[in-house]
Design a protein around this motif. Structure first.
Motif: not given
Length: 230
Positions: A60-63, A65-66, A81-82, A84, A229
């Motif tokens: 999951d890119y959100k995991e 991205i930072d 989704e991007y 939220n 992504q």
């Protein structure tokens, strides 16, 4: 396919089905039509075989991205989704594929046959027509439309277009972030259109870099890290 009455869909959907007044039985009438010489798998292997490219599956890119630094981000997943789902979920249609090996040289009279009415599946593809492979057996795939699952198709309806415009406005404010493809731009593109969009996006990024790297009349070398992504 859509689980909707045709009157509930945008007219562009039925416009995708060609009407012929001659004996040309091709789906597309483009002058040049081709398949990758060694298939799409080989083509993408060549594209991704580079020391600067790292593939992370089931991530999951959100995991990350930072964690992973980048200068430009190319997002090809669902645009809602991007963000939220801040304006609500955009509807997509999904597919389930059922593969079969048939003990005969070909299964049907052409590469793809559509079944819009009486079957649970919407089409059958006989791949040997597309690949030119010579073999005593053939492989076919049935496509079953679904409401849930991996998103494949945006649903072209006026109310969905209005919802997407809200996300599109948000996307336009993002710096160094590019939204590309069917899901990210909520458009029912064909493959050639998506390729054209990808090339246009690449040129836009390069031109932006060249403009940003000119300092005091001199070109300053820079390096770009991109994350794709999907």
């Amino acid at each position: 396919m859509w689980d909707l009455d045709p009157s509930e869909l945008d007219a562009s959907v039925t416009a995708r089905v060609p009407t012929r007044t001659n004996r040309d039985d091709r789906y597309f009438t483009d002058t040049y039509q081709a398949m990758p010489l060694h298939g799409y798998t080989h083509m993408f292997q060549n594209m991704l075989s580079h020391k600067n490219i790292k593939i992370m599956l089931n991530t999951d890119y959100k995991e990350i991205i930072d964690i992973i630094p980048y200068k430009n981000l190319i997002f090809t997943g669902p645009v809602d989704e991007y963000f939220n789902y801040c304006y609500g979920k955009l509807p997509y249609r999904s597919l389930e594929f059922k593969f079969e090996t048939i003990d005969r040289e070909v299964y049907q009279s052409t590469g793809t046959v559509n079944y819009p009415n009486e079957q649970l599946y919407t089409r059958i593809t006989d791949f040997k027509y597309l690949s030119g492979q010579v073999h005593p057996k053939t492989a076919i795939v049935y496509e079953f439309p679904k409401a849930e699952g991996d998103p494949y198709y945006p649903v072209p309806r006026p109310e969905n277009a209005e919802l997407y415009k809200k996300y599109q406005q948000l996307a336009s404010t993002m710096k160094n972030t590019y939204f590309v493809g069917r899901l990210a731009t909520y458009k029912y593109y064909n493959m050639d259109q998506v390729v054209a969009q990808a090339l246009t996006t690449f040129k836009k990024i390069v031109q932006g870099q060249e403009a940003g790297n000119i300092v005091n009349g001199k070109v300053v070398n820079g390096q770009t890290n991109s994350i794709l992504q999907s």
